[in-house]
Design a protein around this motif. Structure first.
Motif, PDB file in Angstrom:
ATOM      1  N   GLY A  31       0.743  -1.255   0.000  1.00 53.53           N
ATOM      2  CA  GLY A  31       0.000   0.000   0.000  1.00 53.53           C
ATOM      3  C   GLY A  31       0.767   1.296   0.000  1.00 53.53           C
ATOM      4  O   GLY A  31       0.154   2.356  -0.089  1.00 53.53           O
ATOM      5  N   LEU A  32       2.090   1.272   0.099  1.00 49.48           N
ATOM      6  CA  LEU A  32       2.818   2.522  -0.053  1.00 49.48           C
ATOM      7  C   LEU A  32       2.946   2.816  -1.543  1.00 49.48           C
ATOM      8  O   LEU A  32       2.855   1.923  -2.380  1.00 49.48           O
ATOM      9  CB  LEU A  32       4.197   2.442   0.601  1.00 49.48           C
ATOM     10  CG  LEU A  32       4.207   2.245   2.125  1.00 49.48           C
ATOM     11  CD1 LEU A  32       5.634   2.262   2.649  1.00 49.48           C
ATOM     12  CD2 LEU A  32       3.368   3.284   2.834  1.00 49.48           C
ATOM     13  N   GLU A  33       3.154   4.084  -1.875  1.00 50.95           N
ATOM     14  CA  GLU A  33       3.213   4.507  -3.270  1.00 50.95           C
ATOM     15  C   GLU A  33       4.649   4.790  -3.697  1.00 50.95           C
ATOM     16  O   GLU A  33       5.443   5.329  -2.918  1.00 50.95           O
ATOM     17  CB  GLU A  33       2.381   5.776  -3.473  1.00 50.95           C
ATOM     18  CG  GLU A  33       0.905   5.580  -3.219  1.00 50.95           C
ATOM     19  CD  GLU A  33       0.216   4.745  -4.279  1.00 50.95           C
ATOM     20  OE1 GLU A  33       0.619   4.824  -5.459  1.00 50.95           O
ATOM     21  OE2 GLU A  33      -0.721   4.010  -3.918  1.00 50.95           O
ATOM     22  N   LEU A  34       4.971   4.482  -4.937  1.00 49.57           N
ATOM     23  CA  LEU A  34       6.283   4.768  -5.503  1.00 49.57           C
ATOM     24  C   LEU A  34       6.416   6.267  -5.743  1.00 49.57           C
ATOM     25  O   LEU A  34       5.492   6.912  -6.237  1.00 49.57           O
ATOM     26  CB  LEU A  34       6.463   4.018  -6.823  1.00 49.57           C
ATOM     27  CG  LEU A  34       7.821   4.162  -7.500  1.00 49.57           C
ATOM     28  CD1 LEU A  34       8.916   3.518  -6.654  1.00 49.57           C
ATOM     29  CD2 LEU A  34       7.776   3.526  -8.891  1.00 49.57           C
ATOM     30  N   VAL A  35       7.566   6.817  -5.390  1.00 42.22           N
ATOM     31  CA  VAL A  35       7.868   8.227  -5.626  1.00 42.22           C
ATOM     32  C   VAL A  35       8.881   8.285  -6.765  1.00 42.22           C
ATOM     33  O   VAL A  35       9.926   7.656  -6.692  1.00 42.22           O
ATOM     34  CB  VAL A  35       8.491   8.890  -4.374  1.00 42.22           C
ATOM     35  CG1 VAL A  35       8.862  10.333  -4.661  1.00 42.22           C
ATOM     36  CG2 VAL A  35       7.559   8.789  -3.193  1.00 42.22           C
TER      37      VAL A  35
END
Length: 171
Positions: free
Chosen positions: A69-73
């Motif tokens: 659930g974390l997003e790629l930066v």
């Protein structure tokens, strides 16, 4: 040291990868008050198990974060920090930081670090906001010469940074 189990697409096959994490708590001064940050860094850039044909190579830490659930930066200058449902962090009075992802069983959090120092105001800011911003990837936090913004810009440019606003619970 932290163990992660990765799904390779089939529930009956799991691969376990062990990697070391460096953890840093810091605050970012902001107009509305300090913003508490948590950096999780894999300084060895531990490779993830093969993602299969056509998959981009990523580190074990980044793969674990993106799968939950974390997003790629990809550009730290245009950073949007989305909420990461199911993620939670807490810091107890003894200085033990615990980070739990949405798939982590109660006895096995994503990471736990004992006697971790928090900078002045970190816990108060986290309590006030009810969340912290978690950055995970290859952030090079051991390099004292780099400022946090340079670390994040470099990690994002290399496709090695994940982010999310995660819930905070006082310990």
């Amino acid at each position: 040291m932290h163990d992660r189990a990765f799904q390779d697409g089939s529930p009956e096959r799991r691969t376990t990868v062990t990697f070391d994490l460096d953890v840093l708590l810091t605050v970012l001064p902001a107009p509305g008050g300090d913003l508490p940050l948590v950096f999780l860094d894999d300084p060895r850039r531990t490779p993830a198990p093969e993602a299969g044909a056509g998959g981009e190579p990523v580190t074990a830490l980044l793969a674990a974060c993106l799968q939950t659930g974390l997003e790629l930066v990809t550009d730290a200058h245009d950073l949007l920090v989305p909420p990461a449902p199911g993620w939670q962090v807490w810091l107890d009075r003894q200085g033990t930081l615990t980070v739990r992802g949405p798939r982590d069983p109660p006895a096995r959090p994503f990471c736990r670090v004992e006697r971790l120092g928090a900078p002045p105001g970190w816990a108060a800011a986290a309590f006030r906001l009810g969340h912290v911003v978690l950055f995970a990837g290859c952030i090079d936090i051991a390099d004292d010469a780099m400022t946090p913004d340079v670390r994040l810009t470099s990690a994002a440019a290399g496709g090695l940074l994940a982010v999310g606003a995660i819930g905070y619970r006082p310990g």
